[in-house]
Scaffold this active site. Structure first.
Site, PDB file in Angstrom:
ATOM      1  N   LYS A   4       0.241   3.574  -2.856  1.00 25.70           N
ATOM      2  CA  LYS A   4      -0.838   4.568  -2.859  1.00 25.70           C
ATOM      3  C   LYS A   4      -0.294   6.001  -2.805  1.00 25.70           C
ATOM      4  CE  LYS A   4      -4.479   1.678  -0.797  1.00 25.70           C
ATOM      5  NZ  LYS A   4      -3.877   0.354  -0.639  1.00 25.70           N
ATOM      6  N   SER A  48      -6.352   3.620   4.030  1.00 25.12           N
ATOM      7  CA  SER A  48      -5.684   2.795   3.014  1.00 25.12           C
ATOM      8  C   SER A  48      -6.687   2.089   2.108  1.00 25.12           C
ATOM      9  CB  SER A  48      -4.753   1.763   3.669  1.00 25.12           C
ATOM     10  OG  SER A  48      -3.833   1.255   2.739  1.00 25.12           O
ATOM     11  N   SER A  68       0.794  -1.231   0.000  1.00 25.61           N
ATOM     12  CA  SER A  68       0.000   0.000   0.000  1.00 25.61           C
ATOM     13  C   SER A  68       0.825   1.279   0.000  1.00 25.61           C
ATOM     14  CB  SER A  68      -0.958   0.015   1.198  1.00 25.61           C
ATOM     15  OG  SER A  68      -2.036  -0.870   0.967  1.00 25.61           O
TER      16      SER A  68
END
Length: 381
Positions: free
Chosen positions: A58, A120, A55
């Protein structure tokens, strides 16, 4: 005649050699610690290997989204529609991190930013991708194009989320560079990264960044976790006028991630510091000028020189400067007229140009003739 003149400046200064810095040990598979102001690497471990970012990927999605806001293409109050695809791939049923968006829901861009950074949310990322580029595939192309523009060299994006894909990889070096860009390029929006919790659709979720709860001055950026990537973090801590950025991957647990990231940051602040040794336009010396309307010109440093220094080693560094004398007019402001050498012992670490502080016009023909007569009459060569 033209002579090379050298002089030693009364200062001791330091640059970091990575080989000197790696006294620290970490359990992370890949790691980097960077000084935000100077961009110098304080610690590295397998920092250019391309690895799955989970993640932390991102951050690239956020960078593109904030770029669109800064450029005026969208605003925080605009709304994006949630597709069935975003709901299925990124929602609770997928098993990944989610913002718990609903099919057909119109969501403010500001809430999507919080949903990506704090919660997230994979569904939030896909929603952003589809609304900005039409599809996640097209958005991945935009991510890669943007990555090249900001100087990432070991990065390839295949989706907006960081969900596992064999070709979706980036180095921790590039993640640190990306984090530095986010902080520098979007100061008006960076505060979102230190928000500890966010409630959307009646569901409150906390920020997963462990540094926000354990280290003074921590204010970002993003955690990540997949089976392949392990427990990861891109983090930032600011103390006084200093900021450090770290990226670590491949840790075995949330507890280990917390311990290792806190330890690396603490070591970095304790072991290194920044010092400004020369300010922009600081005068280093006067250089004689031949055939000029004035007899000398000041040599200055074109930019402020701030260096990241290992505290215990700073006394071993020095600076010297050289210039050719005399210079011959005409000279323009900003012309290179010498060099400043940063040294560790006898080894030159970096060269910095010295430039003319002002224009120096050339004498007319008659004045040059008189100067030549003086030279031949009075030269003691």
């Amino acid at each position: 005649m033209n002579y090379k003149k050298m002089f030693i400046l009364a200062s001791s200064i330091s640059l970091i050699a990575i080989s000197q810095a790696n006294a620290f040990e970490t359990k992370a598979k890949n790691a980097i610690l960077m000084d935000f102001e100077t961009g110098k690497y304080i610690y590295t471990k397998n920092h250019q290997d391309m690895i799955p970012p989970a993640s932390m990927s991102k951050l690239m999605t956020i960078y593109v989204l904030l770029s669109k806001i800064k450029e005026g293409e969208i605003s925080l109050d605009d709304t994006f529609r949630v597709s069935e695809n975003a709901w299925r791939k990124g929602g609770a049923a997928s098993g990944g991190s989610t913002m718990f968006l609903k099919i057909g829901q119109e969501v403010k861009v500001e809430d999507l930013i919080k949903g990506i950074i704090i919660q997230s949310g994979n569904d939030a990322c896909i929603t952003v991708a589809e609304n900005l580029a039409g599809s996640e595939e097209e958005f991945a192309s935009l991510l890669n194009e943007t990555a090249q523009k900001i100087g990432l060299k070991n990065a390839n994006f295949e989706n907006s989320t960081g969900l596992p894909h064999p070709d979706h990889k980036i180095s921790v070096e590039d993640l640190a560079i990306l984090a530095r860009h986010i902080i520098k390029d979007f100061p008006d929006y960076y505060h979102f990264f230190k928000q500890k919790e966010f409630t959307f659709n009646g569901i409150k979720q906390g920020n997963r960044n462990p540094l926000l709860y354990s280290l003074k001055g921590a204010d970002g950026l993003k955690t990540g976790h997949t089976d392949e990537a392990g427990f990861c973090l891109t983090g930032s801590v600011e103390r006084g006028n200093r900021r450090l950025i770290e990226v670590v991957t491949g840790l075995s647990s949330n507890k280990e991630r917390s311990e290792e990231t806190e330890s690396l940051m603490t070591w970095g602040f304790a072991t290194f510091d920044n010092y400004t040794f020369f300010n922009k336009n600081q005068i280093i010396t006067e250089v004689p000028v031949w055939y000029g309307m004035q007899k000398s010109v000041q040599a200055v440093v074109p930019d402020t020189i701030t260096l990241t220094i290992k505290k215990s080693k700073k006394h071993k560094y020095s600076s010297t400067a050289t210039y050719n004398t005399p210079l011959t007019a005409p000279i323009k402001k900003g012309d290179k007229i010498g060099e400043l050498f940063i040294k560790y012992g006898d080894k030159t670490i970096e060269k910095i140009p010295l430039v003319s502080k002002e224009d120096v016009a050339k004498m007319g023909a008659f004045s040059r003739f008189i100067e030549n007569i003086k030279f031949y009459l009075f030269s003691k060569e």
